[in-house]
Enzyme design. Structure first.
Site, PDB file in Angstrom:
ATOM      1  N   TYR A  20       0.939   3.493   2.228  1.00 28.38           N
ATOM      2  CA  TYR A  20       1.483   3.585   3.588  1.00 28.38           C
ATOM      3  C   TYR A  20       2.733   2.707   3.738  1.00 28.38           C
ATOM      4  O   TYR A  20       3.776   3.158   4.217  1.00 28.38           O
ATOM      5  CB  TYR A  20       0.400   3.159   4.596  1.00 28.38           C
ATOM      6  CG  TYR A  20       0.958   2.621   5.887  1.00 28.38           C
ATOM      7  CD1 TYR A  20       1.592   3.471   6.789  1.00 28.38           C
ATOM      8  CD2 TYR A  20       0.885   1.260   6.203  1.00 28.38           C
ATOM      9  CE1 TYR A  20       2.131   2.979   7.973  1.00 28.38           C
ATOM     10  CE2 TYR A  20       1.405   0.769   7.382  1.00 28.38           C
ATOM     11  CZ  TYR A  20       2.039   1.631   8.260  1.00 28.38           C
ATOM     12  OH  TYR A  20       2.580   1.147   9.414  1.00 28.38           O
ATOM     13  N   HIS A  21       2.639   1.448   3.313  1.00 22.74           N
ATOM     14  CA  HIS A  21       3.798   0.551   3.435  1.00 22.74           C
ATOM     15  C   HIS A  21       4.962   1.052   2.578  1.00 22.74           C
ATOM     16  O   HIS A  21       6.126   0.883   2.937  1.00 22.74           O
ATOM     17  CB  HIS A  21       3.415  -0.872   3.036  1.00 22.74           C
ATOM     18  CG  HIS A  21       2.474  -1.523   4.011  1.00 22.74           C
ATOM     19  ND1 HIS A  21       1.146  -1.724   3.731  1.00 22.74           N
ATOM     20  CD2 HIS A  21       2.673  -1.992   5.263  1.00 22.74           C
ATOM     21  CE1 HIS A  21       0.570  -2.296   4.776  1.00 22.74           C
ATOM     22  NE2 HIS A  21       1.460  -2.469   5.719  1.00 22.74           N
TER      23      HIS A  21
ATOM     24  N   SER B  28       0.880  -1.177   0.000  1.00 20.99           N
ATOM     25  CA  SER B  28       0.000   0.000   0.000  1.00 20.99           C
ATOM     26  C   SER B  28       0.917   1.226   0.000  1.00 20.99           C
ATOM     27  O   SER B  28       2.128   1.118   0.243  1.00 20.99           O
ATOM     28  CB  SER B  28      -0.871   0.037   1.263  1.00 20.99           C
ATOM     29  OG  SER B  28      -0.072   0.349   2.394  1.00 20.99           O
TER      30      SER B  28
ATOM     31  N   LYS C  80       6.996   3.454   4.475  1.00 18.59           N
ATOM     32  CA  LYS C  80       7.850   2.794   5.474  1.00 18.59           C
ATOM     33  C   LYS C  80       9.077   2.171   4.800  1.00 18.59           C
ATOM     34  O   LYS C  80      10.153   2.102   5.389  1.00 18.59           O
ATOM     35  CB  LYS C  80       7.048   1.709   6.208  1.00 18.59           C
ATOM     36  CG  LYS C  80       5.935   2.261   7.068  1.00 18.59           C
ATOM     37  CD  LYS C  80       6.485   2.915   8.326  1.00 18.59           C
ATOM     38  CE  LYS C  80       5.396   3.388   9.242  1.00 18.59           C
ATOM     39  NZ  LYS C  80       5.875   3.993  10.484  1.00 18.59           N
TER      40      LYS C  80
END
Ligand code: NAD
Length: 406
Positions: A190-191, A188, A194
Site C-alpha cells: 500500500y505505501h 508495505s 503511494k
C-alpha cells in the site's frame, strides 16, 4: 459556486470531507465504487458505527442541511470515460482524491490483495490525472498520500514537507545542487503505491501543468465531525478490524470490551496522528491554497502530533483501567523509531489541531462504549503478515501481559 468532486467520498475521510465542503458552500459530487463496503463483506468485518447506505446518507444530508450532494458510482481505476464525462458535466475547480485501497495489512494479506492494491491505486491515480489533462480544464487535484512514504526508520532528523535539497558531486569534483523528492521508503505494498503516486504527480505537474497538492497524512483518529454528528444517518465509519482498524481504534475497542490492549512488538513504533476534524479542515485549506499553474507539486505534511504505540496504549489503559499486552509483530519494521515531522505549512495556514489527550475520552464514550454491542470479536486480530517467513496464523495471542501504570 465552486464545484468539488470527492473521489472515495463514501469512505472514512471522504464522507466527512464531502459534508464539510458542502456546509462551507461548495457544490459537492461524490464518486465512489463502494469497494470499501464490499471489502468489509469479504473480511466478515463491519464498521462499529452503523453507517447508512450512501443514498440514505445523501438524502439525510439534504433533509438536515437543505444542500444537495451528487453521487456517481464510478470505478475510477476502470471507468475512464465515465470519469471524463463527469468532469465535463460537473466542471469542478478541484478534485479531492481519496479513492484508493488504503490498508497496509490488507495490501500484505496475499497475492491477490497485493495485486489488487497496485492495480487499483496506480490506475485510479493515473486515470484521474489523465482525465484532468484530457478535459483541458484547470482542475486542482488534491490527493491524500501518507506519512508512510517517508518510512519509519527515523533517527531524529526532522522530515521536511516532501522535498530535500541535495548536493551531488560530478566527475570533475564540481558540485551540483538538486531538489529531489524526499527519498521514499515504503513499508508495505500500500505505501509503495503511494510512493509511486508521487512520481505520477511530479510528471503531470511538469508535463501538463496540472496543479497538484499531495497531502502526506498521518494516521487519522476520531470518528465524528460537527456535520456527521448532526444525525445518526450521517455517522462516520469506525473500523477496528485487523486490516482496516488503525492502532488507536483497536485499543479503544479492546478497552471497551475489557480485553488487554494488544501492542505489536515492543510498541516502540512512533507514528503521526491527526483527528478527522482536522483532516477535513486541512483539505479545505489545501483547496483554497492551490499551487500556481506550472509550479511543482505542493506537498504538505498533514499531521498534528507523534506518539509511540506503547505510550498510546498506556494512555488508553490509564483512562479505562485495562491491561496492556505485548504480542508478536506481524509487520517487518523497525522495533523502535523516532519520528520528527515538519507540519509548518498547515500551521502557517492557521491550523490549530485537536490533540489526542483532549479528544480521546469523547471517542471512548461516544463511540467505542456506545456501540459495543455491534463488536465482532473475531475480526480484531491482525492476520496479515509481512514476509513469507511469518506464515499466516503465527501471530500469537497474548504472550506477556503488563498491568498498566495507572
Ligand atoms: N484513514 C487513515 O488513517 C489515512 C491515513 C493516511 C492517508 N489516508 C489516505 O486517505 C485516503 C482515504 O482513506 P480512508 O481511510 O477514508 O479510506 P476508506 O477505505 O475508508 O475510503 C476510500 C474510499 O475510496 C473508495 N475507492 C477505492 N478505490 C476506488 C476506485 N477505484 N474508484 C472509486 N472509488 C474507490 C472506497 O470505496 C472507499 O469508499 C486513502 O487514499 C488513504 O490512503 C488515510
Amino acid at each position: 459556486m465552486e464545484n468539488v468532486v470527492v473521489i472515495g467520498g463514501d469512505g472514512f475521510c471522504g464522507w466527512p470531507t464531502a459534508l464539510h465542503l458542502s456546509r462551507r458552500g461548495y457544490g459537492v459530487n461524490i464518486v465512489d465504487n463502494l469497494s470499501r463496503r464490499r471489502i468489509d463483506e469479504e473480511l466478515g468485518a463491519t464498521s462499529l458505527t452503523p453507517i447508512a447506505p450512501i443514498d440514505q446518507r445523501i438524502a439525510a444530508w439534504k433533509e438536515i442541511s437543505g444542500r444537495e450532494i451528487g453521487f456517481d458510482k464510478i470505478d475510477v481505476a476502470l471507468e475512464f470515460d465515465a470519469l471524463v464525462a463527469l468532469l465535463n458535466e460537473v466542471k469542478p475547480t478541484a478534485i479531492v482524491h481519496f479513492g484508493e485501497q488504503r490498508a497496509a495489512p490488507y495490501s500484505m494479506r496475499g497475492l491477490s490483495e497485493k495485486r489488487y492494491t497496485v492495480d487499483n491505486n496506480i490506475a485510479a491515480t493515473h486515470n484521474i490525472l489523465a482525465a484532468v489533462a484530457a478535459s483541458g480544464r484547470d482542475i486542482h487535484v488534491v490527493h491524500l498520500g501518507t506519512m508512510g512514504v517517508y518510512g519509519y526508520d527515523g533517527d531524529g532528523l526532522e522530515i521536511p514537507e516532501g522535498y530535500q535539497q541535495v548536493k551531488v558531486t560530478g566527475d570533475d569534483g564540481a558540485e551540483f545542487e538538486r531538489e529531489i523528492l524526499y527519498p521514499t521508503n515504503p513499508g508495505s505494498v500500500y505505501h509503495m503505491t503511494k510512493s509511486m503516486d508521487q512520481l505520477m504527480f511530479q510528471f503531470y505537474a511538469k508535463n501538463d501543468q496540472l496543479r497538484i497538492t499531495d497531502l502526506h497524512q498521518g494516521i487519522v483518529w476520531g470518528t465524528q465531525t460537527p456535520e456527521t454528528r448532526l444525525d445518526e444517518r450521517l455517522i462516520n465509519r469506525f473500523d477496528y478490524d485487523g486490516d482496516y482498524g488503525t492502532v488507536l481504534n483497536r485499543f479503544l475497542m479492546q478497552a471497551a470490551v475489557g480485553h488487554p490492549l494488544s501492542v505489536h512488538g515492543t510498541g516502540g513504533q512512533t507514528r503521526a496522528f491527526i483527528h478527522i476534524r482536522d483532516t477535513v479542515r486541512c483539505i479545505e485549506l489545501a483547496i483554497a491554497n492551490p499551487p500556481a499553474k506550472g509550479e511543482r507539486v505542493v506537498i504538505r505534511n498533514q499531521m498534528a502530533e507523534t506518539h509511540r504505540v506503547r505510550d498510546l496504549a498506556k494512555l488508553v489503559a490509564s483512562m479505562t483501567g485495562v491491561q496492556v499486552a505485548f504480542v508478536d509483530n506481524p509487520r517487518k519494521e523497525a522495533a523502535e523509531n523516532d519520528l520528527r515531522v515538519s507540519n509548518q505549512s498547515f500551521r502557517d495556514l492557521g491550523l490549530k489541531p485537536t490533540l489526542l489527550a483532549e479528544g480521546l475520552l469523547e471517542e471512548t464514550v461516544d463511540i467505542a462504549e456506545k456501540y459495543v454491542d455491534r463488536y465482532r470479536p473475531s475480526t480484531i486480530a491482525a492476520c496479515s503478515v509481512w514476509t513469507t517467513m511469518n506464515k499466516p496464523g503465527i501471530v500469537k495471542g497474548v504472550d506477556r501481559i503488563e498491568v498498566s501504570a495507572a
